[in-house]
Design a protein around this motif. Sequence first.
Motif, PDB file in Angstrom:
ATOM      1  N   LYS A   1      37.766 -54.528 -80.958  1.00 43.50           N
ATOM      2  CA  LYS A   1      37.343 -53.404 -80.106  1.00 43.50           C
ATOM      3  C   LYS A   1      38.505 -52.519 -79.670  1.00 43.50           C
ATOM      4  N   GLY A   2      39.694 -53.089 -79.567  1.00 38.48           N
ATOM      5  CA  GLY A   2      40.809 -52.302 -79.063  1.00 38.48           C
ATOM      6  C   GLY A   2      42.138 -52.721 -79.657  1.00 38.48           C
ATOM      7  N   GLU A   3      43.221 -52.254 -79.030  1.00 38.37           N
ATOM      8  CA  GLU A   3      44.563 -52.488 -79.533  1.00 38.37           C
ATOM      9  C   GLU A   3      45.327 -53.471 -78.646  1.00 38.37           C
ATOM     10  N   PHE A   4      46.413 -53.983 -79.227  1.00 44.07           N
ATOM     11  CA  PHE A   4      47.356 -54.807 -78.464  1.00 44.07           C
ATOM     12  C   PHE A   4      48.514 -53.895 -78.082  1.00 44.07           C
ATOM     13  N   ILE A   5      48.622 -53.591 -76.797  1.00 43.02           N
ATOM     14  CA  ILE A   5      49.650 -52.681 -76.303  1.00 43.02           C
ATOM     15  C   ILE A   5      50.657 -53.489 -75.496  1.00 43.02           C
TER      16      ILE A   5
ATOM     17  N   GLU B   1      48.150 -36.456 -64.886  1.00 39.20           N
ATOM     18  CA  GLU B   1      47.367 -35.250 -65.126  1.00 39.20           C
ATOM     19  C   GLU B   1      48.308 -34.093 -65.453  1.00 39.20           C
ATOM     20  N   GLY B   2      47.779 -33.041 -66.082  1.00 36.56           N
ATOM     21  CA  GLY B   2      48.602 -31.885 -66.416  1.00 36.56           C
ATOM     22  C   GLY B   2      49.174 -31.238 -65.178  1.00 36.56           C
ATOM     23  N   GLY B   3      50.474 -30.953 -65.215  1.00 30.81           N
ATOM     24  CA  GLY B   3      51.141 -30.303 -64.101  1.00 30.81           C
ATOM     25  C   GLY B   3      51.380 -31.190 -62.909  1.00 30.81           C
ATOM     26  N   ALA B   4      51.273 -32.501 -63.094  1.00 29.59           N
ATOM     27  CA  ALA B   4      51.440 -33.440 -61.966  1.00 29.59           C
ATOM     28  C   ALA B   4      52.855 -33.409 -61.426  1.00 29.59           C
ATOM     29  N   PHE B   5      53.810 -33.097 -62.280  1.00 30.35           N
ATOM     30  CA  PHE B   5      55.199 -33.011 -61.827  1.00 30.35           C
ATOM     31  C   PHE B   5      55.955 -32.106 -62.790  1.00 30.35           C
ATOM     32  N   THR B   6      57.147 -31.712 -62.365  1.00 31.01           N
ATOM     33  CA  THR B   6      57.937 -30.776 -63.160  1.00 31.01           C
ATOM     34  C   THR B   6      58.265 -31.400 -64.513  1.00 31.01           C
ATOM     35  N   GLY B   7      57.995 -30.644 -65.551  1.00 35.63           N
ATOM     36  CA  GLY B   7      58.267 -31.117 -66.906  1.00 35.63           C
ATOM     37  C   GLY B   7      57.120 -31.898 -67.519  1.00 35.63           C
ATOM     38  N   ALA B   8      56.042 -32.081 -66.742  1.00 33.85           N
ATOM     39  CA  ALA B   8      54.903 -32.843 -67.261  1.00 33.85           C
ATOM     40  C   ALA B   8      54.139 -32.006 -68.279  1.00 33.85           C
ATOM     41  N   ASN B   9      53.563 -32.678 -69.235  1.00 31.05           N
ATOM     42  CA  ASN B   9      52.728 -32.003 -70.229  1.00 31.05           C
ATOM     43  C   ASN B   9      51.537 -31.370 -69.530  1.00 31.05           C
ATOM     44  N   GLN B  10      51.281 -30.105 -69.888  1.00 24.26           N
ATOM     45  CA  GLN B  10      50.206 -29.392 -69.217  1.00 24.26           C
ATOM     46  C   GLN B  10      48.833 -29.987 -69.489  1.00 24.26           C
ATOM     47  N   LYS B  11      48.707 -30.701 -70.593  1.00 21.42           N
ATOM     48  CA  LYS B  11      47.415 -31.329 -70.907  1.00 21.42           C
ATOM     49  C   LYS B  11      47.300 -32.731 -70.313  1.00 21.42           C
ATOM     50  N   GLY B  12      48.377 -33.191 -69.728  1.00 21.81           N
ATOM     51  CA  GLY B  12      48.363 -34.541 -69.182  1.00 21.81           C
ATOM     52  C   GLY B  12      48.676 -35.582 -70.265  1.00 21.81           C
ATOM     53  N   LYS B  13      48.700 -36.823 -69.878  1.00 23.50           N
ATOM     54  CA  LYS B  13      49.040 -37.888 -70.831  1.00 23.50           C
ATOM     55  C   LYS B  13      48.320 -39.186 -70.460  1.00 23.50           C
ATOM     56  N   GLN B  14      47.819 -39.849 -71.481  1.00 27.02           N
ATOM     57  CA  GLN B  14      47.208 -41.161 -71.265  1.00 27.02           C
ATOM     58  C   GLN B  14      48.279 -42.205 -70.991  1.00 27.02           C
ATOM     59  N   GLY B  15      47.982 -43.123 -70.083  1.00 25.51           N
ATOM     60  CA  GLY B  15      48.878 -44.247 -69.852  1.00 25.51           C
ATOM     61  C   GLY B  15      48.511 -45.412 -70.770  1.00 25.51           C
ATOM     62  N   LEU B  16      49.313 -46.447 -70.689  1.00 23.09           N
ATOM     63  CA  LEU B  16      49.098 -47.596 -71.569  1.00 23.09           C
ATOM     64  C   LEU B  16      47.796 -48.333 -71.254  1.00 23.09           C
ATOM     65  N   PHE B  17      47.367 -48.280 -70.009  1.00 25.18           N
ATOM     66  CA  PHE B  17      46.078 -48.896 -69.668  1.00 25.18           C
ATOM     67  C   PHE B  17      44.956 -48.235 -70.464  1.00 25.18           C
ATOM     68  N   GLU B  18      45.001 -46.914 -70.542  1.00 22.78           N
ATOM     69  CA  GLU B  18      43.952 -46.204 -71.274  1.00 22.78           C
ATOM     70  C   GLU B  18      44.062 -46.450 -72.778  1.00 22.78           C
ATOM     71  N   LEU B  19      45.300 -46.522 -73.273  1.00 24.56           N
ATOM     72  CA  LEU B  19      45.490 -46.774 -74.704  1.00 24.56           C
ATOM     73  C   LEU B  19      45.011 -48.173 -75.097  1.00 24.56           C
TER      74      LEU B  19
ATOM     75  N   PRO C   1      39.432 -42.011 -59.743  1.00 25.76           N
ATOM     76  CA  PRO C   1      39.775 -43.239 -60.475  1.00 25.76           C
ATOM     77  C   PRO C   1      38.983 -43.330 -61.777  1.00 25.76           C
ATOM     78  N   LYS C   2      39.521 -44.096 -62.710  1.00 24.27           N
ATOM     79  CA  LYS C   2      38.858 -44.238 -64.008  1.00 24.27           C
ATOM     80  C   LYS C   2      38.669 -45.725 -64.320  1.00 24.27           C
ATOM     81  N   LYS C   3      37.436 -46.104 -64.656  1.00 26.52           N
ATOM     82  CA  LYS C   3      37.143 -47.492 -64.998  1.00 26.52           C
ATOM     83  C   LYS C   3      37.820 -47.854 -66.326  1.00 26.52           C
ATOM     84  N   ILE C   4      38.290 -49.075 -66.387  1.00 25.77           N
ATOM     85  CA  ILE C   4      38.964 -49.547 -67.607  1.00 25.77           C
ATOM     86  C   ILE C   4      38.420 -50.919 -68.013  1.00 25.77           C
ATOM     87  N   ASP C   5      38.470 -51.161 -69.286  1.00 24.25           N
ATOM     88  CA  ASP C   5      38.106 -52.488 -69.829  1.00 24.25           C
ATOM     89  C   ASP C   5      39.317 -53.013 -70.596  1.00 24.25           C
ATOM     90  N   VAL C   6      40.231 -53.594 -69.874  1.00 25.80           N
ATOM     91  CA  VAL C   6      41.493 -54.062 -70.455  1.00 25.80           C
ATOM     92  C   VAL C   6      41.770 -55.479 -69.965  1.00 25.80           C
TER      93      VAL C   6
END
Length: 539
Positions: free
Chosen positions: A278-282, A302-320, A359-364
Amino acid sequence: MNSTCEIRYWSGYFKDYLEQEKKKALSNYEWRFLDDNRLATARFHDQSYIFLTAAIMDNGDTLMIGCSTSFLAQLQVRVTELEKINRSLDATIENSYDGIYITDQKGITLYTNSAIERITGIPKEYYLGKSVDQLIKRGILNSSVTHKVVKQRRTVSVVQENFAGKETLITGSPVFNNEGDVEQVVTNIRDLSDLNELMHELMKVNELNYHYKQEIEKLRKITSHDGVVFVSEKMKMIYEVADRIADIDVTVLILGETGVGKDVLARHIFSTSVRSKKGEFIKINCGAIPEDLLESELFGYEGGAFTGANQKGKQGLFELAEGGVLFLDEIGELPLQLQVKLLRAIQDREIQRIGGTKPKKIDVRIIAATNRNLVEMVKKGDFREDLYYRLNVIPITIPPLRERRDDILALLDLFLAKANEQYHFNKALELSLKDYFYQHDWPGNVRELINIVERLVVLTDKALLSISDLPVEYQPTHPYHTSKTMTLKECVEKAEREVLERAVKTYQTTYEMAEALDSSQATIVRKLKKYKLKICEKD
C-alpha cells in the motif's frame, strides 16, 4: 545266428545300457564270434553294434562284458561335458582373488591357485603334494585349518599372520563322500591387509562425510531474511517476533549498538507486512538533519510559510509514507520541541504542516530505532517520558556481534560473496583469518564487518587472504587491538605495567619513581617485583 554262451551276468554300464534298450529283443541280435569264441559282436536293427568278450568265472558261469558303439558315443558326450565343466571350475578357482587350496583328509595338498602366490609370496607349485604339517614345520603356516575341519566335521575359520607377514582370514570347508566321511578339505585364504586398507579408507570417507554433514547442518541452520543471514538463536527469535508483529499496526522501538542492523530489521518488518503493497518505506536519520530543517522534513510546509519556502508548499515524510512505514532512525537525537509534535502525530494519527491551519489525517506506521539509553535520557529530562512509552510498545533489542558469534562466519561468507561479485574477484579467506574474525569483538558490529571485508577484497592482490593482509589497526600486535574483551583488572594491570616500564627507564631509584608517580617507595618496590621490572642503570 547262434551263441554257445549263457549270458547270466552283465557288468557295469553295459548292463544299464541293455536295460535302456528293452524294445530290442535278444532274438534280434546278429552274433558273430571271433577269437575262439571269446570275442563277438551283435548288431541291432538300428545298425549300432555291441562288442562282447567272454570270461569264465570260478563257479563255471560265463561273464559277458561289453559295450555298444552308441553307448560309446554317449560316453564320449559325457566325457566332453565333464571336461568342459572341469575347465570352467579350474578357471573359476584359478581366477579367484582369494587363495584356494584343496587337500585330502590327511592334509596332503591336491590343488591350489595362483592367488596364493600373491598372498604368501610362495609359488603355488611348492604346495602341491606337501602336507599341512610340513608347511607348519617350515613356518609357512601357523596352524592347520585342515586338521580342525577333519576333526570337527564342519567349516572352520581362523585369522592369522602368514609367512609374508600379512594378516589373513583362512576358512576351511569339508567335502563329504557317499559314506559321510570327510574326503577333502577346501580352504579359502583372504588377504585382510587389502580389506583393512579398504576399511581405513572407508573410515576416512565416513569422517569426511560426517564433516560434510556437519557443514550441511550449519548451512541448514543459517536463516536468511532480506539479504541478512544468521545462525544464532537470539537472532532467530528476534526475526520470529518481527514476523508475528509485521501486520499488527503498533509502534516498534528497535534498540542496539551502532551497526547491528536496526534498519535492516525495520525494512524486514515492512517488506513482510501488507503495508508493503500500500505504501513506501521512508527512512530519516533524526541526528543527521539540522534541527531547523528537521520539522519541515517530517511534517512538510505550506507555500510561503517562511522565507525561501516553495510557493506550492512541500510534502513531509509523514505524507510520503502514507499507507507505509516511517522509520525514525536515531530517535534519541530528536529535539525536545519536535518530540511534542511527534507524540501528537502518533497519538492522534494526524499532522499539521508548518504554516498550515488544518490538520491532516495520516495512515502511517512508526518504527523507531536508537543506540542510546532512552530510559537514562528520560531520567535526565532529555527525552519525553510520554513519547518514550508511545514508542516502546514493542521493544526489540538486537544484540551486538560479540554476543552472537555464531552469526559472524555466516555473515562473513555472505559479505565476501557480495564483494567478489561486485568487484569481479574470486577471493577466499584462510582458516586463521576466519578464526580471527570469529574472535574479534567488532565494536562497529555488522557495519564494521562489511567494511573490513570489502577493504580486504579490494586492496589485497592475493587470492587467498590471511591475517597479514589486515590493516595495521587490526593486526593482533597493534597496541589498540584486542581479540577479546579485557576485564577491568586486566586493563588496570596493563596500564600500570606500561607506566612502570617508562618510569624504570627514566628514574634511577625507587624513591624517585615513588615521588614522580605520587606513590610510596614500598608500593613501587612491590609493583616492580610483580611485573619483574628493574631500574635501568645510567652510564
